[in-house]
Design a protein around this motif. Structure first.
Motif, PDB file in Angstrom:
ATOM      1  N   MET A 184       0.816  -1.228   0.000  1.00  0.00           N
ATOM      2  CA  MET A 184       0.000   0.000   0.000  1.00  0.00           C
ATOM      3  C   MET A 184       0.843   1.268   0.000  1.00  0.00           C
ATOM      4  O   MET A 184       0.325   2.340  -0.264  1.00  0.00           O
ATOM      5  N   SER A 185       2.086   1.163   0.348  1.00  0.00           N
ATOM      6  CA  SER A 185       2.903   2.369   0.399  1.00  0.00           C
ATOM      7  C   SER A 185       4.344   2.045   0.019  1.00  0.00           C
ATOM      8  O   SER A 185       4.898   1.024   0.442  1.00  0.00           O
ATOM      9  N   ASP A 186       4.930   2.942  -0.788  1.00  0.00           N
ATOM     10  CA  ASP A 186       6.324   2.727  -1.213  1.00  0.00           C
ATOM     11  C   ASP A 186       7.278   2.760  -0.033  1.00  0.00           C
ATOM     12  O   ASP A 186       8.243   1.997   0.031  1.00  0.00           O
ATOM     13  N   GLY A 187       6.981   3.675   0.886  1.00  0.00           N
ATOM     14  CA  GLY A 187       7.842   3.811   2.083  1.00  0.00           C
ATOM     15  C   GLY A 187       7.883   2.517   2.874  1.00  0.00           C
ATOM     16  O   GLY A 187       8.954   2.015   3.238  1.00  0.00           O
ATOM     17  N   LEU A 188       6.690   1.976   3.110  1.00  0.00           N
ATOM     18  CA  LEU A 188       6.606   0.731   3.878  1.00  0.00           C
ATOM     19  C   LEU A 188       7.294  -0.411   3.132  1.00  0.00           C
ATOM     20  O   LEU A 188       7.950  -1.252   3.738  1.00  0.00           O
ATOM     21  N   ARG A 189       7.129  -0.405   1.802  1.00  0.00           N
ATOM     22  CA  ARG A 189       7.749  -1.475   1.008  1.00  0.00           C
ATOM     23  C   ARG A 189       9.281  -1.416   1.122  1.00  0.00           C
ATOM     24  O   ARG A 189       9.955  -2.430   1.230  1.00  0.00           O
ATOM     25  N   ARG A 190       9.788  -0.161   1.110  1.00  0.00           N
ATOM     26  CA  ARG A 190      11.243   0.005   1.218  1.00  0.00           C
ATOM     27  C   ARG A 190      11.744  -0.514   2.576  1.00  0.00           C
ATOM     28  O   ARG A 190      12.720  -1.230   2.657  1.00  0.00           O
ATOM     29  N   ILE A 191      10.994  -0.128   3.622  1.00  0.00           N
ATOM     30  CA  ILE A 191      11.395  -0.591   4.974  1.00  0.00           C
ATOM     31  C   ILE A 191      11.286  -2.114   5.040  1.00  0.00           C
ATOM     32  O   ILE A 191      12.161  -2.795   5.563  1.00  0.00           O
ATOM     33  N   SER A 192      10.197  -2.615   4.484  1.00  0.00           N
ATOM     34  CA  SER A 192       9.933  -4.054   4.534  1.00  0.00           C
ATOM     35  C   SER A 192      11.087  -4.870   3.932  1.00  0.00           C
ATOM     36  O   SER A 192      11.406  -5.954   4.414  1.00  0.00           O
ATOM     37  N   GLY A 193      11.721  -4.319   2.921  1.00  0.00           N
ATOM     38  CA  GLY A 193      12.836  -5.003   2.268  1.00  0.00           C
ATOM     39  C   GLY A 193      14.006  -5.252   3.203  1.00  0.00           C
ATOM     40  O   GLY A 193      14.863  -6.096   2.951  1.00  0.00           O
ATOM     41  N   PHE A 194      14.044  -4.483   4.293  1.00  0.00           N
ATOM     42  CA  PHE A 194      15.154  -4.633   5.238  1.00  0.00           C
ATOM     43  C   PHE A 194      14.750  -5.393   6.506  1.00  0.00           C
ATOM     44  O   PHE A 194      15.501  -5.428   7.469  1.00  0.00           O
ATOM     45  N   LEU A 195      13.550  -5.966   6.487  1.00  0.00           N
ATOM     46  CA  LEU A 195      13.103  -6.764   7.636  1.00  0.00           C
ATOM     47  C   LEU A 195      13.101  -8.236   7.245  1.00  0.00           C
ATOM     48  O   LEU A 195      12.780  -8.571   6.105  1.00  0.00           O
ATOM     49  N   PHE A 196      13.400  -9.115   8.207  1.00  0.00           N
ATOM     50  CA  PHE A 196      13.433 -10.552   7.870  1.00  0.00           C
ATOM     51  C   PHE A 196      12.042 -11.044   7.477  1.00  0.00           C
ATOM     52  O   PHE A 196      11.898 -11.924   6.623  1.00  0.00           O
ATOM     53  N   THR A 197      11.021 -10.435   8.069  1.00  0.00           N
ATOM     54  CA  THR A 197       9.658 -10.829   7.695  1.00  0.00           C
ATOM     55  C   THR A 197       9.319 -10.289   6.300  1.00  0.00           C
ATOM     56  O   THR A 197       8.484 -10.869   5.596  1.00  0.00           O
TER      57      THR A 197
END
Lengths: 246, 285
Positions: A184-197
Motif C-alpha cells: 500500500m505504500s512505497d515507504g513501507l515497502r522500502r522498509i519491509s525489504g530490510f526486515l526478515f519478515t
C-alpha cells in the motif's frame, strides 16, 4: 554427551511448561484455523479458487503471524514465566549453562514454527508447483531462528509474562504489519525489504503470483544480518545481567 | 587447606555503587558442620551466598568453595553444591515426580534416588500430585528434596523456614540434622535465632555487612552472660529471679534442702539478646 543430556533436560522442561500453557499452545492452531477460514471466505465469490493477490495476503498473514507469535511471544513469555515463578534461578544454579538454556529454550518453538510454516502452505491450498521448497525451507528456518532469538531478548527484558507481552506486541506489529502493508505504500515497502519478515513476504508474493523465487543477495544479507544483530544484542544483554537481573 | 574445609572466605567485601554491603567477611565451613549466618534483613546474608556460589562477584577478598576460587567457578560447581534461596520456585503445573526427575536428568541421578529422596521428605505418596496443589510446607520440602537430590557436599539454605508453620519448620530442622549426620556441610542464613541455636554448630552474627560475633551458639551466649541470674519456681507457684550473690546462693541451697524448688533455670542470654547487646538492634527489626 553430558551437554546433550542437559540440553535434553532443558528442552523437556520447556516442552512440559509450554504444553501446559493453553494460551501458548492454542497459537499455532489459531494461525492454521485463521488461514483455513480466510481461504474459505476469500474464495466464496470465486468458487474456492483464490486470486493471486488474495493468496499472497493469506500466506503473508499466516506465515508472518506464525513466525512472530511463536518466536517473540512463546519464547519470551516462557522465560518471563520462569522468572515470575522463580524457577529460572533454580535452573541456572543446577549446572545448566547459559548456552544450554538458550538452545533448550528455542528448540521447541523453532521446530514448531518451521513445521507450522509448511502446514500453512498445505492448508492455504497453494499449488506446490508454485512453491520453491528449498528456498522456502531456507528462508523459513532463518526467519524462525531470528524470531526465536528476538524472543530470547524479550525474555531477558521482561520480568513477568504480562511484561513480555507488552514488549513483544509492539515488535509483533512492526515485523508483521510493515511487510503486510508494504503493497500500500512505497515507504513501507522500502522498509519491509530490510526486515526478515519482509523477505518472507517477498517470497510468498512470488509463490502466490506463480513467479519463480530465487534468494537474492540482499535477502541473504537481511536474514543473516538480522540474525547476527539479534544474536549480538542478546549476547550483550546476557553478559550484562545474565537471564535475570540481580 | 585442611582436608575437611569445604568453604573458606577471606576478607570478602562487596560494594554496590556507593553502598558497602559486605565488609571484611572471613570464615570457614567444615564437612558435617552447620554454619549459621544470622542477621536482620539487609544485613548481607543473601549477598554472601551469591558471592560464594558465583552468582555475584566480590569487590575484594577471596572465597574458595571446594578448593576453587569462586571467581573461577563455572556451572559445573552446581553438581557439587545445592542451593535453596528464600524464593526457590517449583514447576507448579508438573507433578512432584516430574519436578525431581527433570533435575535428576540434569545431574544424571537414578530414579531410585528420586524415590529415596521423596520418601525422606515424606512426599512419595504425593508423587503424582501436581506440585502447585501441595501445601506450603510440602512445597518447601520438595524444594529441599530437589537441592539434595544429587548429594551435594555443601548445601546453601537461604531462610529455609521463612513463613512456615512451626510443625513444618520442625520437620525441615529434622531433615537438616539428618543431612548433617550424613556429612553434608550446611550454610544456613536465617534471622530466626531459635533455629540457629537448635541447628548450628557455629554462628556468625552479621550486622550491616560485618561479622560482629562468631562462635558456637553456646560460646556466644556464655560470653555475654555477665550478670548471672537464676529463675526459680517454688512449690507455692511463686516465680523468682535471683542474681548470683552469696546471699542468693544460700537461699537457693536452703530451698533445695527443704525441697521447695519445682524448677530452676539459669538465665544466660539468648542469641537474640546477644545480637541486641552487640549491635543495639533487634534481629527482627
Amino acid at each position: 554427551m553430558e551437554n546433550m543430556n542437559k540440553l535434553a533436560a532443558v528442552a523437556r522442561i520447556k516442552w512440559l511448561c509450554v504444553s501446559r500453557n493453553t494460551a501458548v499452545m492454542i497459537g499455532p492452531f489459531m494461525v492454521l484455523g485463521m488461514v483455513w477460514g480466510c481461504k474459505i471466505l476469500y474464495g466464496l465469490r470465486t468458487d474456492g479458487k483464490l486470486v493471486p493477490m488474495m493468496m499472497a495476503v493469506l500466506l503473508n498473514l499466516g506465515i508472518t503471524m506464525n513466525i512472530c507469535t511463536n518466536g517473540f511471544l512463546t519464547v519470551g513469555t516462557a522465560i518471563a514465566e520462569e522468572k515470575e515463578k522463580h524457577t529460572l534461578r533454580v535452573l541456572m544454579t543446577s549446572s545448566i549453562t547459559g548456552m544450554q538454556y538458550f538452545i533448550g529454550s528455542i528448540l521447541y518453538p523453532f521446530v514448531l514454527t518451521v513445521v507450522i510454516n509448511f502446514a500453512i502452505l498445505w492448508v492455504s491450498g497453494i499449488s506446490m508447483e508454485q512453491v520453491s521448497i528449498p528456498a522456502y525451507f531456507l528462508v523459513s528456518i532463518a526467519a524462525s531462528l531470528i524470531s526465536c532469538v528476538i524472543g530470547m531478548i524479550v525474555g531477558i527484558c521482561a520480568d513477568t509474562q504480562m511484561n513480555a507481552n507488552l514488549i513483544g506486541y509492539p515488535l509483533l506489529i512492526v515485523f508483521m504489519m510493515i511487510p503486510m502493508f508494504g503493497n500500500m505504500s512505497d515507504g513501507l515497502r522500502r522498509i519491509s525489504g530490510f526486515l526478515f519478515t519482509g523477505v518472507v513476504t517477498k517470497m510468498t508474493d512470488c509463490f502466490a503470483n506463480g513467479v519463480k523465487y530465487t534468494v537474492e543477495p540482499l535477502d541473504i544479507a537481511v536474514l543473516f544480518g538480522e540474525l547476527i544483530i539479534s544474536a549480538l544484542v542478546f549476547l550483550v544483554m546476557y553478559r550484562r545481567n545474565g537471564y535475570e537481573k540481580d | 587447606m585442611e582436608q575437611n574445609v569445604l568453604l573458606q572466605l577471606s576478607h570478602i567485601s562487596k560494594r554496590f555503587k556507593t553502598d558497602l554491603a559486605l565488609k571484611d567477611i572471613s570464615m570457614e565451613l567444615h564437612q558435617g558442620e552447620i554454619l549459621g549466618f544470622l542477621g536482620p534483613s539487609g544485613a548481607g546474608k543473601t549477598t554472601t551466598i551469591k558471592i560464594i556460589t558465583g552468582q555475584l562477584r566480590q569487590t575484594s577478598g577471596e572465597a574458595k568453595i571446594l578448593g576453587t576460587d569462586s571467581t573461577n567457578i563455572d556451572a559445573s560447581i552446581y553438581e557439587k553444591i545445592g542451593v535453596v534461596s528464600d524464593n526457590s520456585g517449583i514447576y507448579d503445573k508438573m507433578t512432584v515426580w516430574q519436578n525431581l526427575s527433570l533435575f535428576a536428568q540434569i545431574w544424571r541421578v537414578s530414579n531410585t534416588r528420586v524415590e529415596e529422596v521423596l520418601k525422606q521428605v515424606e512426599l512419595y505418596e504425593h508423587s503424582k500430585k501436581q506440585a502447585g496443589k501441595l501445601s506450603k510446607g510440602q512445597k518447601q520440602r520438595l524444594v529441599l528434596a530437589r537441592a539434595v537430590l544429587h548429594k551435594p557436599r555443601i548445601l546453601f539454605l537461604d531462610e529455609p523456614t521463612s513463613g512456615l508453620d512451626p510443625t513444618t519448620a520442625v520437620e525441615i530442622h529434622r531433615m537438616l540434622l539428618n543431612l548433617k549426620q550424613e556429612g553434608m556441610a550446611i550454610f544456613l542464613t536465617t534471622h530466626n535465632m531459635e533455629e540457629a541455636t537448635k541447628l548450628c554448630d557455629k554462628v556468625a552474627l552479621l550486622y550491616q555487612g560485618e561479622i560482629v560475633e562468631f562462635g558456637s551458639p553456646q560460646e556466644l551466649c556464655l560470653k555475654y552472660n555477665h550478670d548471672k541470674k537464676y529463675q526459680v519456681l517454688l512449690d507455692n507457684q511463686e516465680e523468682i529471679v535471683l542474681e548470683q550473690t552469696s546471699e542468693n546462693i544460700g537461699k537457693i541451697a536452703e530451698w533445695m534442702r527443704k525441697n521447695r524448688i519445682q524448677c530452676i533455670h539459669s538465665c544466660e542470654p539468648t542469641l537474640e539478646s546477644v545480637f541486641l547487646k552487640v549491635t543495639g538492634k533487634a534481629l527482627n527489626a
